[in-house]
Design a protein around this motif. Sequence first.
Motif, PDB file in Angstrom:
ATOM      1  N   VAL A  61     -73.142 -56.999 -29.209  1.00 11.09           N
ATOM      2  CA  VAL A  61     -73.506 -55.863 -28.353  1.00 11.09           C
ATOM      3  C   VAL A  61     -74.324 -56.352 -27.160  1.00 11.09           C
ATOM      4  O   VAL A  61     -75.330 -57.032 -27.331  1.00 11.09           O
ATOM      5  CB  VAL A  61     -74.317 -54.813 -29.141  1.00 11.09           C
ATOM      6  CG1 VAL A  61     -74.715 -53.652 -28.220  1.00 11.09           C
ATOM      7  CG2 VAL A  61     -73.521 -54.296 -30.320  1.00 11.09           C
ATOM      8  N   GLY A  62     -73.888 -55.987 -25.953  1.00 13.35           N
ATOM      9  CA  GLY A  62     -74.663 -56.290 -24.757  1.00 13.35           C
ATOM     10  C   GLY A  62     -74.513 -57.707 -24.256  1.00 13.35           C
ATOM     11  O   GLY A  62     -73.739 -58.513 -24.795  1.00 13.35           O
ATOM     12  N   THR A 110     -79.487 -61.199 -23.992  1.00 12.82           N
ATOM     13  CA  THR A 110     -80.383 -60.213 -24.590  1.00 12.82           C
ATOM     14  C   THR A 110     -80.078 -59.967 -26.067  1.00 12.82           C
ATOM     15  O   THR A 110     -80.587 -59.011 -26.658  1.00 12.82           O
ATOM     16  CB  THR A 110     -80.292 -58.876 -23.833  1.00 12.82           C
ATOM     17  OG1 THR A 110     -78.952 -58.352 -23.955  1.00 12.82           O
ATOM     18  CG2 THR A 110     -80.619 -59.059 -22.358  1.00 12.82           C
ATOM     19  N   VAL A 155     -81.735 -57.048 -28.564  1.00 15.99           N
ATOM     20  CA  VAL A 155     -80.907 -55.914 -28.970  1.00 15.99           C
ATOM     21  C   VAL A 155     -80.767 -55.845 -30.490  1.00 15.99           C
ATOM     22  O   VAL A 155     -80.801 -54.763 -31.085  1.00 15.99           O
ATOM     23  CB  VAL A 155     -79.522 -55.988 -28.296  1.00 15.99           C
ATOM     24  CG1 VAL A 155     -78.584 -54.933 -28.860  1.00 15.99           C
ATOM     25  CG2 VAL A 155     -79.655 -55.818 -26.784  1.00 15.99           C
ATOM     26  N   THR A 162     -82.563 -49.627 -27.710  1.00 14.82           N
ATOM     27  CA  THR A 162     -82.798 -50.895 -27.001  1.00 14.82           C
ATOM     28  C   THR A 162     -83.979 -50.771 -26.042  1.00 14.82           C
ATOM     29  O   THR A 162     -83.968 -51.339 -24.946  1.00 14.82           O
ATOM     30  CB  THR A 162     -81.534 -51.333 -26.224  1.00 14.82           C
ATOM     31  OG1 THR A 162     -81.156 -50.285 -25.308  1.00 14.82           O
ATOM     32  CG2 THR A 162     -80.385 -51.625 -27.173  1.00 14.82           C
ATOM     33  N   VAL A 171     -82.969 -52.586 -22.336  1.00 14.24           N
ATOM     34  CA  VAL A 171     -81.711 -53.282 -22.064  1.00 14.24           C
ATOM     35  C   VAL A 171     -80.578 -52.264 -22.078  1.00 14.24           C
ATOM     36  O   VAL A 171     -80.452 -51.462 -23.018  1.00 14.24           O
ATOM     37  CB  VAL A 171     -81.430 -54.384 -23.101  1.00 14.24           C
ATOM     38  CG1 VAL A 171     -80.023 -54.948 -22.923  1.00 14.24           C
ATOM     39  CG2 VAL A 171     -82.461 -55.492 -22.986  1.00 14.24           C
ATOM     40  N   THR A 195     -76.575 -51.782 -22.365  1.00 15.57           N
ATOM     41  CA  THR A 195     -75.526 -52.585 -23.001  1.00 15.57           C
ATOM     42  C   THR A 195     -74.121 -52.116 -22.645  1.00 15.57           C
ATOM     43  O   THR A 195     -73.176 -52.331 -23.402  1.00 15.57           O
ATOM     44  CB  THR A 195     -75.695 -52.554 -24.534  1.00 15.57           C
ATOM     45  OG1 THR A 195     -75.638 -51.192 -24.989  1.00 15.57           O
ATOM     46  CG2 THR A 195     -77.033 -53.162 -24.938  1.00 15.57           C
ATOM     47  N   GLY A 215     -74.154 -54.690 -17.824  1.00 15.73           N
ATOM     48  CA  GLY A 215     -75.449 -54.587 -18.484  1.00 15.73           C
ATOM     49  C   GLY A 215     -76.619 -54.780 -17.529  1.00 15.73           C
ATOM     50  O   GLY A 215     -76.451 -55.236 -16.394  1.00 15.73           O
ATOM     51  N   ARG A 250     -70.929 -60.406 -19.681  1.00 19.13           N
ATOM     52  CA  ARG A 250     -71.786 -60.837 -20.787  1.00 19.13           C
ATOM     53  C   ARG A 250     -72.394 -62.213 -20.551  1.00 19.13           C
ATOM     54  O   ARG A 250     -73.399 -62.572 -21.158  1.00 19.13           O
ATOM     55  CB  ARG A 250     -70.980 -60.863 -22.091  1.00 19.13           C
ATOM     56  CG  ARG A 250     -70.395 -59.524 -22.494  1.00 19.13           C
ATOM     57  CD  ARG A 250     -69.838 -59.582 -23.895  1.00 19.13           C
ATOM     58  NE  ARG A 250     -70.896 -59.722 -24.865  1.00 19.13           N
ATOM     59  CZ  ARG A 250     -70.861 -60.550 -25.893  1.00 19.13           C
ATOM     60  NH1 ARG A 250     -69.828 -61.364 -26.051  1.00 19.13           N
ATOM     61  NH2 ARG A 250     -71.856 -60.589 -26.762  1.00 19.13           N
TER      62      ARG A 250
END
Length: 265
Positions: free
Chosen positions: A64-65, A69, A73, A139, A169, A171, A175, A206
């Motif tokens: 995720v995200g 990070t 997360v 987050t 953050v 996501t 992001g 990402r």
Amino acid sequence: MNKKIYQGVATALLFGLAQVSSAENYSSELTGSYLTGDVDGQSANVQIYGVTQQVYLSEVDTSVGPLATAAFVSRASSYFLGYSELDDQDADIAIAGINWHDKETGLSLGLAYTFSDIDTDDSSSDQVTVSVGKYVGETTEVLVMYERDENKLNSDLVEEAYTLAISHVGTGDVGFAIDGSISIADKLVDDEQFGFAVAATLYPNRHLGLGAGFDIALADIDDDIIFAFAEWFFRPDVKGKATYYISDKNNVDITGLNFELSLRL
């Protein structure tokens, strides 16, 4: 002795680059860094070499995200060890600490100890940092931190700081990360020094992060820094980061670069 340490770290990083798999989840991260800066009006430059090893108590999920990070997360708990050498002051800095996060309640606790030994003025200091935090959103985390720095040769030379920080953050497909803090410190040169810091990062994908920020002290003595950086995951387990900064401390301007190479295992 110190050169042998850094040669060993470089060898380990290069060996790791050749051996690690392309799996994205990880349980530890080794980072080597080099900072250089030009001091305005002086011929000598600032040079800092550093290495940090962070070990997570469970595997970090990177699904995720942004990759950068992932630990935040996934609310991953970890402990870390670090060592830095400052050439311009002939100083050594060692740090150790732990960050604990409860994934269910969102509570977090942090404790870090830093020891600094400066040969140029034959001094050393102990710094202890304690933090308590809470994820107020999936987050988003709010953190309260206390920091105490004491000179070992003179216990009267003590500096303290209290900080309130928030991190968030995003996501989505694009992001982002935002970090902000306000602080009040009792410094040797200023009884009440207020500080304000903000950093923002955009992640077009990402693997890539582009960011900038500042840290300003609202006091009679200047202690300000602005910076911009780019970070890129060449592969899911290898990251490079470059930061350009301008600092102004006690009317001394320093402009420089900081480079980092991180390996995830």
